[in-house]
Design an enzyme around this catalytic site. Structure first.
Site, mmCIF file in Angstrom:
data_model
loop_
_atom_site.group_PDB
_atom_site.id
_atom_site.type_symbol
_atom_site.label_atom_id
_atom_site.label_comp_id
_atom_site.label_asym_id
_atom_site.label_seq_id
_atom_site.Cartn_x
_atom_site.Cartn_y
_atom_site.Cartn_z
ATOM 1 N N CYS A 2 -6.101 -3.694 -14.993
ATOM 2 C CA CYS A 2 -6.749 -3.747 -16.312
ATOM 3 C C CYS A 2 -8.080 -4.494 -16.212
ATOM 4 O O CYS A 2 -8.260 -5.367 -15.378
ATOM 5 C CB CYS A 2 -5.860 -4.482 -17.306
ATOM 6 S SG CYS A 2 -4.278 -3.697 -17.530
ATOM 7 N N ARG A 27 -11.933 -0.687 -11.245
ATOM 8 C CA ARG A 27 -10.653 -1.380 -11.082
ATOM 9 C C ARG A 27 -9.473 -0.419 -11.213
ATOM 10 O O ARG A 27 -8.348 -0.755 -10.868
ATOM 11 C CB ARG A 27 -10.524 -2.507 -12.105
ATOM 12 C CG ARG A 27 -11.550 -3.620 -11.925
ATOM 13 C CD ARG A 27 -11.642 -4.525 -13.135
ATOM 14 N NE ARG A 27 -10.429 -5.244 -13.385
ATOM 15 C CZ ARG A 27 -10.147 -6.436 -12.824
ATOM 16 N NH1 ARG A 27 -10.996 -6.972 -11.974
ATOM 17 N NH2 ARG A 27 -9.027 -7.072 -13.082
ATOM 18 N N TRP A 75 -4.415 -0.298 -17.061
ATOM 19 C CA TRP A 75 -3.692 0.302 -15.934
ATOM 20 C C TRP A 75 -2.226 0.073 -16.254
ATOM 21 O O TRP A 75 -1.737 -1.058 -16.221
ATOM 22 C CB TRP A 75 -4.089 -0.399 -14.634
ATOM 23 C CG TRP A 75 -3.578 0.258 -13.398
ATOM 24 C CD1 TRP A 75 -4.013 1.412 -12.821
ATOM 25 C CD2 TRP A 75 -2.501 -0.194 -12.565
ATOM 26 N NE1 TRP A 75 -3.307 1.689 -11.688
ATOM 27 C CE2 TRP A 75 -2.365 0.726 -11.512
ATOM 28 C CE3 TRP A 75 -1.645 -1.297 -12.611
ATOM 29 C CZ2 TRP A 75 -1.416 0.591 -10.505
ATOM 30 C CZ3 TRP A 75 -0.690 -1.446 -11.612
ATOM 31 C CH2 TRP A 75 -0.590 -0.501 -10.579
ATOM 32 N N ASN A 99 -4.506 -8.596 -19.669
ATOM 33 C CA ASN A 99 -4.315 -8.178 -18.284
ATOM 34 C C ASN A 99 -3.195 -9.055 -17.745
ATOM 35 O O ASN A 99 -3.275 -10.285 -17.816
ATOM 36 C CB ASN A 99 -5.606 -8.381 -17.471
ATOM 37 C CG ASN A 99 -5.453 -7.902 -16.023
ATOM 38 O OD1 ASN A 99 -4.481 -7.213 -15.699
ATOM 39 N ND2 ASN A 99 -6.389 -8.268 -15.180
ATOM 40 N N GLY A 100 -2.133 -8.427 -17.241
ATOM 41 C CA GLY A 100 -1.020 -9.205 -16.697
ATOM 42 C C GLY A 100 0.296 -8.590 -17.121
ATOM 43 O O GLY A 100 0.341 -7.479 -17.645
ATOM 44 N N GLU A 480 -4.239 2.272 9.122
ATOM 45 C CA GLU A 480 -5.366 2.210 8.177
ATOM 46 C C GLU A 480 -5.932 3.598 7.913
ATOM 47 O O GLU A 480 -6.220 3.966 6.769
ATOM 48 C CB GLU A 480 -6.440 1.260 8.698
ATOM 49 C CG GLU A 480 -7.666 1.159 7.834
ATOM 50 C CD GLU A 480 -7.380 0.765 6.374
ATOM 51 O OE1 GLU A 480 -6.264 0.306 6.069
ATOM 52 O OE2 GLU A 480 -8.262 0.955 5.533
ATOM 53 N N LYS A 484 -6.029 5.408 4.197
ATOM 54 C CA LYS A 484 -7.280 5.933 3.629
ATOM 55 C C LYS A 484 -7.093 7.379 3.187
ATOM 56 O O LYS A 484 -7.458 7.768 2.084
ATOM 57 C CB LYS A 484 -8.406 5.866 4.673
ATOM 58 C CG LYS A 484 -8.999 4.513 4.906
ATOM 59 C CD LYS A 484 -9.932 4.025 3.822
ATOM 60 C CE LYS A 484 -9.371 3.079 2.822
ATOM 61 N NZ LYS A 484 -8.528 1.994 3.135
ATOM 62 N N GLU A 487 -4.540 7.755 0.161
ATOM 63 C CA GLU A 487 -4.886 7.191 -1.155
ATOM 64 C C GLU A 487 -6.028 7.925 -1.840
ATOM 65 O O GLU A 487 -6.109 7.888 -3.068
ATOM 66 C CB GLU A 487 -5.183 5.697 -1.059
ATOM 67 C CG GLU A 487 -6.436 5.323 -0.307
ATOM 68 C CD GLU A 487 -6.671 3.804 -0.344
ATOM 69 O OE1 GLU A 487 -6.408 3.165 -1.366
ATOM 70 O OE2 GLU A 487 -7.134 3.283 0.675
ATOM 71 N N HIS A 503 11.049 9.726 19.382
ATOM 72 C CA HIS A 503 12.368 9.186 18.983
ATOM 73 C C HIS A 503 12.780 9.689 17.610
ATOM 74 O O HIS A 503 13.370 8.953 16.825
ATOM 75 C CB HIS A 503 12.334 7.650 19.027
ATOM 76 C CG HIS A 503 12.134 7.114 20.401
ATOM 77 N ND1 HIS A 503 13.138 7.052 21.342
ATOM 78 C CD2 HIS A 503 11.008 6.689 21.011
ATOM 79 C CE1 HIS A 503 12.653 6.572 22.465
ATOM 80 N NE2 HIS A 503 11.360 6.337 22.304
ATOM 81 N N LYS A 602 -8.185 -1.186 -8.098
ATOM 82 C CA LYS A 602 -8.955 -1.843 -7.039
ATOM 83 C C LYS A 602 -8.346 -3.191 -6.679
ATOM 84 O O LYS A 602 -8.335 -3.575 -5.521
ATOM 85 C CB LYS A 602 -10.405 -2.053 -7.487
ATOM 86 C CG LYS A 602 -11.273 -2.735 -6.439
ATOM 87 C CD LYS A 602 -11.351 -1.918 -5.170
ATOM 88 C CE LYS A 602 -12.133 -2.603 -4.075
ATOM 89 N NZ LYS A 602 -12.006 -1.891 -2.781
HETATM 90 C C1 AGP Z 1 -7.096 -0.217 0.376
HETATM 91 O O1 AGP Z 1 -7.901 0.947 0.520
HETATM 92 C C2 AGP Z 1 -6.420 -0.302 -0.947
HETATM 93 N N1 AGP Z 1 -7.321 -0.188 -2.011
HETATM 94 C C3 AGP Z 1 -5.440 -1.446 -1.056
HETATM 95 O O2 AGP Z 1 -4.474 -1.249 -0.044
HETATM 96 C C4 AGP Z 1 -6.010 -2.874 -0.881
HETATM 97 O O3 AGP Z 1 -6.404 -3.067 0.453
HETATM 98 C C5 AGP Z 1 -4.883 -3.875 -1.204
HETATM 99 O O4 AGP Z 1 -4.502 -3.682 -2.543
HETATM 100 C C6 AGP Z 1 -5.310 -5.331 -0.995
HETATM 101 O O5 AGP Z 1 -6.376 -5.622 -1.852
HETATM 102 P P1 AGP Z 1 -7.185 -6.999 -1.596
HETATM 103 O O6 AGP Z 1 -7.822 -6.864 -0.244
HETATM 104 O O7 AGP Z 1 -8.172 -7.081 -2.716
HETATM 105 O O8 AGP Z 1 -6.179 -8.120 -1.616
#
Ligand code: AGP
Length: 607
Positions: A2, A27, A75, A99-100, A480, A484, A487, A503, A602
């Site tokens: 949010c 965000r 969100w 937010n929370g 990683e 990428k 997501e 395996h 984000k």
């Molecule tokens: C990565 O592409 C994602 N957006 C997500 O995994 C992110 O790395 C994770 O939420 C951690 O966020 P931060 O680095 O702000 O703690």
């Protein structure tokens, strides 16, 4: 996550609110809304979907002019995305954006329903708004009402509130979810994050835990939990307003991928002097010389950076390093011993699970270091020691440049640790530092492979499942690369230790199954190729990433991407670029929302 924006001042506030919400879109959100306190009282408009839906609603159902108001991008946590569940939530005397998460919202809802309150949404925020309404009816004073509410609520909140009989005023309260106040000339602001303030001011302060505040035109008053006035340190945002703009780039993500050589250079030059990492006073040599185990903690991409950090620390300094998923670490009663160090890695510095992991370490009396990109973030303020990365604002939800600079700082820590403990000769530490400083220039030509990666993306854009495989650090990079792709293109993929494929999972490999094979580590190069051959023999379509001069057998791979030779330990800083580009182009080819992928935020400031 949010986003909150609020304004009190001489301007017609609606434009400020909408512009602020636009700056907070990155965000991640599924609905948006605004409320203003006008002569006619509180009026709110809210809509599911993008900001454009709210703007369209405001065209057909305009708000009256007002000098103070609040806005929100939601969100969804409790209650599906819908017009009704969007914020602000209004009661007879107030409007709230939040937010929370209210952990005890069900019990509070039952109690309030018994008092005759009728709820119209499924959200925890409406419960919080109705609780605040009840407290306000009892106390008649906004701060007293907020204090009474705080005493009943379990969970987290960043709140901005309009009270119908307090013209020109916005009230704030903070518990775990960040809020910053911005200072202007005869105007003031509240936002969840700095980019929303930049068009109007660079002067800001961060509300601390349990603090409350009043914005009233040019007046900002901050109070401690007992209602006593608090003097706040005024900070100056270092970011130019355009730093959070896309410019001529098609997406923030591509801009940020291409910013990596520069931000890597910026980060390295912050901490390197005379061919050695210089991390004091933030991270003193004395601590590095007396280390037990280093616990590297993060989420998502940050956790993947920790995996590379582990390899660097153990191979250079011969110090045990353990990688922890923050959401697991915080609940598994970890073994932390005197002499250990907990290193939390985070771009935003607001990730709830990572913050909780840090708090756990502090409760155990273990020294904590934060590697974080956002100055003044909650993690930076809570940690005993902080090493800032210099990536600048990362707007795209998919983390790219932040990952590279996290790796850089972890490499610097590993080299300094090896030097301070004399685990490596001085000359070798200087050589590694120089090699690290040479990486930005080596990244540049790799970015020139964008078209090549676009072609590779075309070959897998219609895949339903694919695999990333590698050994050692190439396995870390596989994780990683897989994240990428998933997501932002929504293509399912799995990262696998190359030696593990046989395996079980190789049963999924059939004719044309795409496999992205990473083989940059010479010690296991032949072994990795063997695993690739096993998959190839079952019809896999192979994209191979390997070093410049690596011998690649004919017919092993459909595409080969070669990386410049460098210190092998540093290869992840090169390997990651084609993987980011592959994911980016797959997302674009599939018509996805590259910068704001569905369901994602984000900064995950809730559990
Ligand atoms: C990565 O592409 C994602 N957006 C997500 O995994 C992110 O790395 C994770 O939420 C951690 O966020 P931060 O680095 O702000 O703690």
């Amino acid at each position: 996550m949010c986003g909150i924006i609020g304004y009190s001042g001489y301007r017609a506030c609606l434009h400020v609110l909408l512009e602020g919400l636009e700056k907070l879109e990155y965000r991640g959100y599924d609905s948006a809304g605004v409320a203003v306190l006008a002569a006619e009282g509180i009026q709110a408009r809210k809509a599911q979907g993008r900001l454009s839906a709210l703007e369209k609603l405001l065209e057909t159902s305009p708000l009256p002019a007002a000098d103070c108001g609040i806005g929100h991008t939601r969100w969804a946590t409790h209650g599906a995305p819908s017009d009704r569940n969007s914020h602000p939530h209004c009661t007879p005397h107030l409007a709230v954006v939040h937010n929370g998460i209210v952990e005890n919202y069900a019990a509070l809802r039952t109690e309030l329903k018994r008092q005759g309150v009728e709820f119209i949404t499924e959200t925890d925020t409406e419960v919080l708004a109705q609780l605040l309404e009840s407290c306000y009816q009892r106390t008649g004073e906004p701060l007293a009402a907020l204090q009474a509410m705080a005493a009943r609520v379990e969970g987290s909140y960043g709140l901005a509130v309009l009270f119908c009989d307090r013209p020109g005023q916005v009230y704030l309260a903070r518990r775990h979810s960040p809020l910053i106040v911005g200072y202007g000339e005869k105007e003031c602001f509240v936002a969840s994050d700095i980019p929303a303030l930049l068009p109007y001011t660079k002067e800001y302060a961060v509300l601390d835990e349990e603090e409350m505040a009043l914005l009233d035109h040019g007046r900002v008053e901050v109070y401690d939990p007992q209602g006593r006035p608090v003097e706040k340190e005024h900070l100056t945002a270092q970011l130019p307003a355009q730093a959070a703009d896309k410019g001529s780039w098609p997406h923030f993500m591509l801009k940020e991928i291409f910013e990596q050589p520069q931000v890597l250079q910026d980060t390295l030059s912050t901490y390197v002097a005379d061919d050695l990492p210089n991390l004091a006073p933030a991270l003193p040599d004395k601590l590095l010389q007396n280390l037990g185990t280093v616990h590297l903690v993060g989420c998502g991409t940050a956790m993947h950076a920790c995996m590379v950090g582990k390899t660097a620390i153990e191979s250079l300094a011969r110090v045990p390093a353990q990688v922890e998923v923050a959401s697991e670490f915080r609940y598994r009663d970890p073994i932390l011993l005197p002499g250990d160090l907990v290193v939390t890695v985070s771009q935003s510095g607001e990730t709830s699970d990572t913050l909780a992991a840090l708090q756990l370490a502090k409760e155990r009396g273990i020294p904590t270091l934060a590697i974080v990109n956002v100055p003044g973030s909650s993690l930076a303020r809570a940690a005993d020691m902080v090493l800032y990365t210099q990536a600048g604002p990362e707007i795209a939800v998919a983390s790219t440049k932040a990952y590279s600079v996290q790796l850089a700082v972890l490499y610097l820590i590993a080299i300094r640790m090896a030097w301070a403990r004399k685990a490596l000769p001085d000359a070798r530490c200087r050589q590694l530092t120089r090699a690290l400083c040479a990486i930005p220039a080596m990244q540049q030509p790799l970015l020139g492979k964008a078209e090549e990666m676009k072609m590779a993306a075309q070959a897998l854009q219609n895949a339903s499942d694919l695999f990333f495989v590698g050994r050692g650090m190439d396995y870390s990079l596989s994780l990683e690369g897989s994240l990428k792709l998933k997501e932002i293109s929504y293509i399912h993929s799995e990262a696998y230790a190359a030696g593990e494929l046989k395996h079980g999972t190789i049963s999924l490999v059939t004719d044309g199954t795409p496999i992205v094979a990473l083989a940059t580590q010479s010690a296991v190069y032949e072994k990795t190729l063997s695993n690739v051959k096993e998959a190839r023999a079952r019809g896999a379509r192979v994209l191979l990433l390997c070093s410049q001069n690596a011998p690649v057998p004919d017919a092993l791979a459909d595409e080969v991407v070669r990386l410049p030779q460098c210190e092998e330990l540093l290869t992840p800083l090169l390997t990651i670029l084609p993987l980011q580009l592959l994911a980016y182009y797959a997302s674009v080819l599939r018509g996805c929302d590259v910068d704001r992928p569905r369901n994602l935020a984000k900064s995950v400031t809730v559990e």
